[in-house]
Design an enzyme around this catalytic site. Sequence first.
Site, short mmCIF file in Angstrom:
data_model
loop_
_atom_site.label_atom_id
_atom_site.label_comp_id
_atom_site.label_asym_id
_atom_site.label_seq_id
_atom_site.Cartn_x
_atom_site.Cartn_y
_atom_site.Cartn_z
N LYS A 189 -22.52 8.47 14.82
CA LYS A 189 -21.34 7.89 14.17
C LYS A 189 -20.09 8.71 14.50
O LYS A 189 -19.05 8.16 14.86
CB LYS A 189 -21.60 7.84 12.66
N SER B 184 -0.10 2.48 21.36
CA SER B 184 0.51 2.25 20.05
C SER B 184 1.29 3.47 19.59
O SER B 184 1.31 4.50 20.27
CB SER B 184 -0.58 1.94 19.02
N VAL B 185 1.87 3.33 18.42
CA VAL B 185 2.62 4.44 17.81
C VAL B 185 1.66 5.53 17.31
O VAL B 185 2.07 6.56 16.81
CB VAL B 185 3.55 3.89 16.71
N SER C 79 -21.70 6.56 3.92
CA SER C 79 -20.45 7.26 4.25
C SER C 79 -20.66 8.04 5.55
O SER C 79 -21.75 8.49 5.83
CB SER C 79 -20.09 8.27 3.16
N GLU D 13 -11.89 -2.08 9.82
CA GLU D 13 -11.14 -2.83 8.81
C GLU D 13 -10.35 -3.95 9.49
O GLU D 13 -9.91 -3.82 10.62
CB GLU D 13 -10.23 -1.89 8.04
N CYS E 27 -10.92 7.01 9.29
CA CYS E 27 -12.07 7.59 10.02
C CYS E 27 -11.72 8.49 11.20
O CYS E 27 -12.24 9.59 11.31
CB CYS E 27 -12.97 6.48 10.51
N PHE F 126 -2.30 0.63 8.48
CA PHE F 126 -2.59 1.37 9.73
C PHE F 126 -2.95 0.43 10.87
O PHE F 126 -2.99 0.84 12.03
CB PHE F 126 -3.67 2.43 9.51
N GLU G 126 -21.92 3.20 8.99
CA GLU G 126 -21.26 1.89 9.06
C GLU G 126 -20.27 1.89 10.22
O GLU G 126 -19.43 2.75 10.32
CB GLU G 126 -20.54 1.63 7.74
N GLY H 256 -20.05 3.54 -4.92
CA GLY H 256 -18.77 3.51 -4.18
C GLY H 256 -18.41 2.08 -3.82
O GLY H 256 -19.08 1.45 -2.99
N LYS I 214 -5.11 -0.20 24.01
CA LYS I 214 -3.80 -0.72 23.65
C LYS I 214 -2.95 0.46 23.16
O LYS I 214 -3.30 1.10 22.15
CB LYS I 214 -3.99 -1.76 22.54
#
Length: 464
Positions: free
Chosen positions: A222, A271-272, A132, A166, A278, A340, A162, A10, A269
């Site tokens: 996780k 947000s929209v 994953s 991002e 995830c 995103f 993990e 992957g 924060k």
Amino acid sequence: MKIKNICCIGAGYVGGPTMAVIAQKCPEINVTVVDINEKRIAAWNDKDVENIPIYEPGLSEIVKKARDRNLFFSTDVDAAIDKADMIFISVNTPTKTYGIGKGMAADLKFIELCARQIARVSKNDKIVVEKSTLPVRTAEALKNILDNTGNGVNYQILSNPEFLAEGTAVDDLMTPDRVLIGGDIDTTEGKEAVEALVDIYAHWVPRERLLTTNVWSSELSKLTANAFLAQRVSSINAMSELCEKTGADVNEVSKAVGMDSRIGPKFLKSSVGFGGSCFQKDILNLVYISKSFGLNEVADYWEQVILMNDHQKRRFAAKIVQTLFNTVSGKKIALLGWAFKKDTNDTRESAAIYVADYLLNEQAEIVVYDPKVKTEQIYADLDYLNSRPSEENRSRVKVVNTPYEATKDSHAVAVLTEWDEFKDLDWQKVYDEMLKPAFLFDGRRLLERETKETIGFEFYAIGS
Ligand code: UDX
Ligand code: ADP
């Protein structure tokens, strides 16, 4: 047990950056990242390292140094499995779109295919690492498949979820808060496998940050971490709506609340709505698992985080329609940002997709500008919702190369991703070229109200 060869199945947002950093930090280990997607592997091998398929600050420099030294990208999955002492499974686990658990459970077919391929190819003992995010107890299923092939190979299964986010993947990998390694710590072989992975991370992560647990705790931790983070965003977003009704300001509230050291300032924060591959998937997974054990109250509790997030996206889009005199039919709406979050080209579950879909249902004409997302991805995201024929998405949504092309002649502008460059646009020019009244909707609390109102914008920001 010293690991010499690693294979990672992957080459996506998790596998690519993680293996690049392992290769950089462990020059004596050969790391081969494999994928069945030929285009993706070709991009990872592209001579111009700026063309690697994943945009992450700092990643291309690392790939440039390590590639073809001890970091390789290949489509020859069998060969890489055969050679490896340790195999990371880093394939996608999307939410099921069919059958039992549709819309909730994780689809494990890619994981199972990997396990069967490993079982078929392996001739010597292997450590298999789940990278994953998976439902708790997936390791059991993996072990079952691997142990029942009858070719005498011994497998140790580890869970090493993990936690990278991002946009900050390289920093998160270089200086993680913790690295979690779950294994069969009650057996000698299990302990050895855990130690082998600990040794790899110990090349650069302080030992006290390497946490070892049993496999189930690791898998569930996780899901729990992502659920807690998403819950914080939904909690502050719930408050944002109340702020708008009461004259409170959500930024002031979150600052005041976050200064309580028991609560802390991060992930508050408004947000929209949260997106990403995830949060939603993992919570739905948690809801599904809880329901399958008959824990309906637990399931309902976590499901509310998703319902709130859906509400926030819808509420923002509805606000645009209401403000534009209850109709956006035939009106040009400029969307700034499609990813995103900033600093990524990933669009999975991005709030922008749902806001655009809502506005298209209201017959708006949409123009999108995003500095990193490719045009085809934007159309693919809209097509995936199946709300209207693909040709209609193409005719009613335009994707442009500069923010000013998007905003020119528009009735309204909506900021949907917090890209830094949007802060520094020539907002006077944007205003001058828009239709009046010029409506500006800030879904990220990125822009300063006062300067925009001085220019003449009708300004709306989430939570104030
Ligand atoms: C998340 C987890 O942070 C990471 O540990 C895990 O490995 C994968 O999932 P990611 O989805 O990459 O990472 O990004 P993250 O920074 O967590 O943001 C998720 C979403 O929440 C984004 O849409 C972001 O804009 C939104 N968000 C985040 C908010 O709206 N407000 C916040 O305060 C923080
Ligand atoms: P993530 O964000 O979890 O990294 P991605 O979708 O970005 O998810 O990456 C997962 C990658 O796994 C994809 O590039 C996909 O082609 C690859 N993949 C899925 N199944 C297999 C398989 N059986 N063998 C090799 N690669 C696979």
